[in-house]
Scaffold this motif. Structure first.
Motif, PDB file in Angstrom:
ATOM      1  N   SER A  25      14.282  -6.636  -7.155  1.00 44.61           N
ATOM      2  CA  SER A  25      15.558  -6.018  -7.553  1.00 44.61           C
ATOM      3  C   SER A  25      15.800  -5.120  -8.896  1.00 44.61           C
ATOM      4  O   SER A  25      16.668  -4.606  -9.067  1.00 44.61           O
ATOM      5  N   ALA A  26      14.943  -5.682  -9.940  1.00 43.16           N
ATOM      6  CA  ALA A  26      14.810  -5.136 -11.186  1.00 43.16           C
ATOM      7  C   ALA A  26      14.148  -3.903 -11.430  1.00 43.16           C
ATOM      8  O   ALA A  26      13.774  -3.338 -12.235  1.00 43.16           O
ATOM      9  N   GLY A  27      13.651  -3.186 -10.087  1.00 41.91           N
ATOM     10  CA  GLY A  27      12.903  -1.768 -10.216  1.00 41.91           C
ATOM     11  C   GLY A  27      11.521  -2.065  -9.525  1.00 41.91           C
ATOM     12  O   GLY A  27      11.107  -0.812  -9.031  1.00 41.91           O
ATOM     13  N   GLY A  28      11.000  -3.187  -9.404  1.00 43.43           N
ATOM     14  CA  GLY A  28       9.656  -3.335  -8.748  1.00 43.43           C
ATOM     15  C   GLY A  28       8.670  -2.753  -9.201  1.00 43.43           C
ATOM     16  O   GLY A  28       8.642  -2.610 -10.577  1.00 43.43           O
ATOM     17  N   GLN A  29       7.650  -2.385  -8.507  1.00 40.96           N
ATOM     18  CA  GLN A  29       6.182  -2.061  -9.064  1.00 40.96           C
ATOM     19  C   GLN A  29       6.381  -0.727  -9.755  1.00 40.96           C
ATOM     20  O   GLN A  29       5.482  -0.260 -10.703  1.00 40.96           O
ATOM     21  N   ALA A  30       7.483   0.074  -9.516  1.00 46.19           N
ATOM     22  CA  ALA A  30       7.437   1.414  -9.838  1.00 46.19           C
ATOM     23  C   ALA A  30       7.526   1.702 -11.400  1.00 46.19           C
ATOM     24  O   ALA A  30       7.024   2.288 -12.302  1.00 46.19           O
ATOM     25  N   TYR A  31       8.735   1.016 -11.656  1.00 51.70           N
ATOM     26  CA  TYR A  31       9.298   0.927 -13.129  1.00 51.70           C
ATOM     27  C   TYR A  31       9.867  -0.705 -13.835  1.00 51.70           C
ATOM     28  O   TYR A  31      10.162  -0.282 -14.867  1.00 51.70           O
ATOM     29  N   GLY A  32       9.659  -1.302 -13.005  1.00 51.72           N
ATOM     30  CA  GLY A  32      10.526  -2.643 -13.222  1.00 51.72           C
ATOM     31  C   GLY A  32       9.629  -3.745 -14.062  1.00 51.72           C
ATOM     32  O   GLY A  32       8.366  -3.440 -14.108  1.00 51.72           O
ATOM     33  N   PRO A  33      10.097  -4.641 -14.451  1.00 50.16           N
ATOM     34  CA  PRO A  33       9.519  -5.730 -15.085  1.00 50.16           C
ATOM     35  C   PRO A  33       8.631  -6.447 -13.960  1.00 50.16           C
ATOM     36  O   PRO A  33       8.988  -6.489 -12.834  1.00 50.16           O
ATOM     37  N   PHE A  34       7.675  -7.394 -14.343  1.00 53.92           N
ATOM     38  CA  PHE A  34       7.146  -8.269 -13.486  1.00 53.92           C
ATOM     39  C   PHE A  34       8.051  -9.218 -12.998  1.00 53.92           C
ATOM     40  O   PHE A  34       9.223  -9.470 -13.519  1.00 53.92           O
ATOM     41  N   SER A  35       8.043  -9.714 -11.765  1.00 53.87           N
ATOM     42  CA  SER A  35       8.872 -10.880 -11.049  1.00 53.87           C
ATOM     43  C   SER A  35       8.353 -12.176 -11.319  1.00 53.87           C
ATOM     44  O   SER A  35       7.183 -12.245 -10.806  1.00 53.87           O
ATOM     45  N   THR A  36       8.949 -13.175 -12.035  1.00 52.38           N
ATOM     46  CA  THR A  36       8.517 -14.352 -12.194  1.00 52.38           C
ATOM     47  C   THR A  36       8.963 -15.304 -11.166  1.00 52.38           C
ATOM     48  O   THR A  36       8.598 -16.437 -10.962  1.00 52.38           O
ATOM     49  N   THR A  37       9.465 -14.497  -9.949  1.00 56.47           N
ATOM     50  CA  THR A  37       9.800 -15.329  -8.815  1.00 56.47           C
ATOM     51  C   THR A  37       9.005 -15.265  -7.693  1.00 56.47           C
ATOM     52  O   THR A  37       9.158 -15.677  -6.679  1.00 56.47           O
ATOM     53  N   CYS A  38       7.666 -14.594  -7.969  1.00 60.89           N
ATOM     54  CA  CYS A  38       6.938 -14.340  -6.969  1.00 60.89           C
ATOM     55  C   CYS A  38       6.173 -15.613  -6.299  1.00 60.89           C
ATOM     56  O   CYS A  38       6.116 -16.721  -6.894  1.00 60.89           O
ATOM     57  N   ARG A  39       5.948 -15.574  -5.096  1.00 55.42           N
ATOM     58  CA  ARG A  39       5.441 -16.743  -4.151  1.00 55.42           C
ATOM     59  C   ARG A  39       4.512 -15.958  -3.291  1.00 55.42           C
ATOM     60  O   ARG A  39       4.654 -14.812  -2.825  1.00 55.42           O
ATOM     61  N   ASP A  40       3.230 -16.490  -3.119  1.00 49.81           N
ATOM     62  CA  ASP A  40       2.395 -15.959  -2.046  1.00 49.81           C
ATOM     63  C   ASP A  40       1.843 -17.121  -1.194  1.00 49.81           C
ATOM     64  O   ASP A  40       1.698 -18.282  -1.669  1.00 49.81           O
ATOM     65  N   ASN A  41       1.344 -16.802  -0.020  1.00 54.30           N
ATOM     66  CA  ASN A  41       1.114 -17.863   1.033  1.00 54.30           C
ATOM     67  C   ASN A  41      -0.521 -18.138   0.594  1.00 54.30           C
ATOM     68  O   ASN A  41      -0.918 -18.897   1.441  1.00 54.30           O
ATOM     69  N   LEU A  42      -1.122 -17.439  -0.173  1.00 55.00           N
ATOM     70  CA  LEU A  42      -2.686 -17.379  -0.295  1.00 55.00           C
ATOM     71  C   LEU A  42      -2.627 -18.277  -1.829  1.00 55.00           C
ATOM     72  O   LEU A  42      -1.883 -18.097  -2.657  1.00 55.00           O
ATOM     73  N   THR A  43      -3.680 -18.980  -2.074  1.00 48.87           N
ATOM     74  CA  THR A  43      -4.020 -19.499  -3.463  1.00 48.87           C
ATOM     75  C   THR A  43      -5.145 -18.835  -3.996  1.00 48.87           C
ATOM     76  O   THR A  43      -6.269 -18.416  -3.494  1.00 48.87           O
ATOM     77  N   TYR A  44      -4.840 -18.423  -5.467  1.00 49.24           N
ATOM     78  CA  TYR A  44      -5.944 -17.578  -6.277  1.00 49.24           C
ATOM     79  C   TYR A  44      -6.322 -18.628  -7.471  1.00 49.24           C
ATOM     80  O   TYR A  44      -5.589 -19.214  -8.045  1.00 49.24           O
ATOM     81  N   LYS A  45      -7.600 -18.446  -7.907  1.00 49.43           N
ATOM     82  CA  LYS A  45      -8.036 -18.949  -8.976  1.00 49.43           C
ATOM     83  C   LYS A  45      -7.708 -18.232 -10.439  1.00 49.43           C
ATOM     84  O   LYS A  45      -7.385 -18.992 -11.411  1.00 49.43           O
ATOM     85  N   SER A  46      -7.633 -16.879 -10.202  1.00 47.79           N
ATOM     86  CA  SER A  46      -7.323 -16.387 -11.434  1.00 47.79           C
ATOM     87  C   SER A  46      -6.490 -14.707 -10.913  1.00 47.79           C
ATOM     88  O   SER A  46      -6.644 -14.441  -9.681  1.00 47.79           O
ATOM     89  N   TYR A  47      -6.431 -14.051 -12.013  1.00 52.38           N
ATOM     90  CA  TYR A  47      -5.776 -12.755 -11.749  1.00 52.38           C
ATOM     91  C   TYR A  47      -6.819 -11.807 -11.061  1.00 52.38           C
ATOM     92  O   TYR A  47      -6.447 -11.220 -10.239  1.00 52.38           O
ATOM     93  N   VAL A  48      -8.150 -11.924 -11.475  1.00 53.94           N
ATOM     94  CA  VAL A  48      -9.011 -11.067 -10.873  1.00 53.94           C
ATOM     95  C   VAL A  48      -9.432 -11.552  -9.384  1.00 53.94           C
ATOM     96  O   VAL A  48      -9.489 -10.558  -8.638  1.00 53.94           O
ATOM     97  N   ASP A  49      -9.357 -12.672  -9.137  1.00 61.67           N
ATOM     98  CA  ASP A  49      -9.606 -13.476  -7.647  1.00 61.67           C
ATOM     99  C   ASP A  49      -8.303 -12.612  -6.888  1.00 61.67           C
ATOM    100  O   ASP A  49      -8.637 -12.291  -5.810  1.00 61.67           O
ATOM    101  N   CYS A  50      -7.109 -12.599  -7.448  1.00 60.43           N
ATOM    102  CA  CYS A  50      -5.840 -12.314  -6.807  1.00 60.43           C
ATOM    103  C   CYS A  50      -6.064 -10.663  -6.373  1.00 60.43           C
ATOM    104  O   CYS A  50      -5.950 -10.209  -5.386  1.00 60.43           O
ATOM    105  N   VAL A  51      -6.475  -9.935  -7.499  1.00 57.11           N
ATOM    106  CA  VAL A  51      -6.647  -8.411  -7.283  1.00 57.11           C
ATOM    107  C   VAL A  51      -7.536  -8.165  -6.442  1.00 57.11           C
ATOM    108  O   VAL A  51      -7.482  -7.330  -5.383  1.00 57.11           O
ATOM    109  N   GLU A  52      -8.579  -8.854  -6.498  1.00 55.32           N
ATOM    110  CA  GLU A  52     -10.049  -8.503  -5.634  1.00 55.32           C
ATOM    111  C   GLU A  52      -9.515  -8.841  -3.929  1.00 55.32           C
ATOM    112  O   GLU A  52      -9.983  -8.166  -3.030  1.00 55.32           O
ATOM    113  N   THR A  53      -8.654 -10.110  -3.782  1.00 57.63           N
ATOM    114  CA  THR A  53      -8.271 -10.362  -2.491  1.00 57.63           C
ATOM    115  C   THR A  53      -7.332  -9.540  -2.098  1.00 57.63           C
ATOM    116  O   THR A  53      -7.396  -8.908  -0.734  1.00 57.63           O
TER     117      THR A  53
END
Length: 78
Positions: A14-42
């Motif tokens: 709602s604040a602009g999303g990935q194009a120009y908005g800030p990060f969303s601290t309300t994110c949820r995902d149904n997968l579990t990641y160990k790290s940022y790199v693990d998340c991006v690779e997945t």
């Protein structure tokens, strides 16, 4: 959209999303990641676009959603 007992899976854009908005601290995902790199690779492996994977994983990191392995210490120190 709802997923199990969680109210939604995904990020609020709602604040602009990935194009120009800030990060969303309300994110949820149904997968579990160990790290940022693990998340991006997945996300890339699952077919997500590079910029979207970067924004989603950065948002999950800002929200503190990565699971860190618990340190197991020996019962008897040497």
């Amino acid at each position: 959209m709802p997923h199990g007992k969680d109210p939604w899976v995904g990020c609020s854009e709602s604040a602009g999303g990935q194009a120009y908005g800030p990060f969303s601290t309300t994110c949820r995902d149904n997968l579990t990641y160990k790290s940022y790199v693990d998340c991006v690779e997945t996300k890339w492996f699952l077919g997500e676009y590079r910029n979207r994977a970067w924004w989603l994983c950065s948002s999950l990191q800002a929200a503190g959603k990565f699971k860190v392995a618990e340190l197991k210490r020996p019962k008897h120190p040497r």
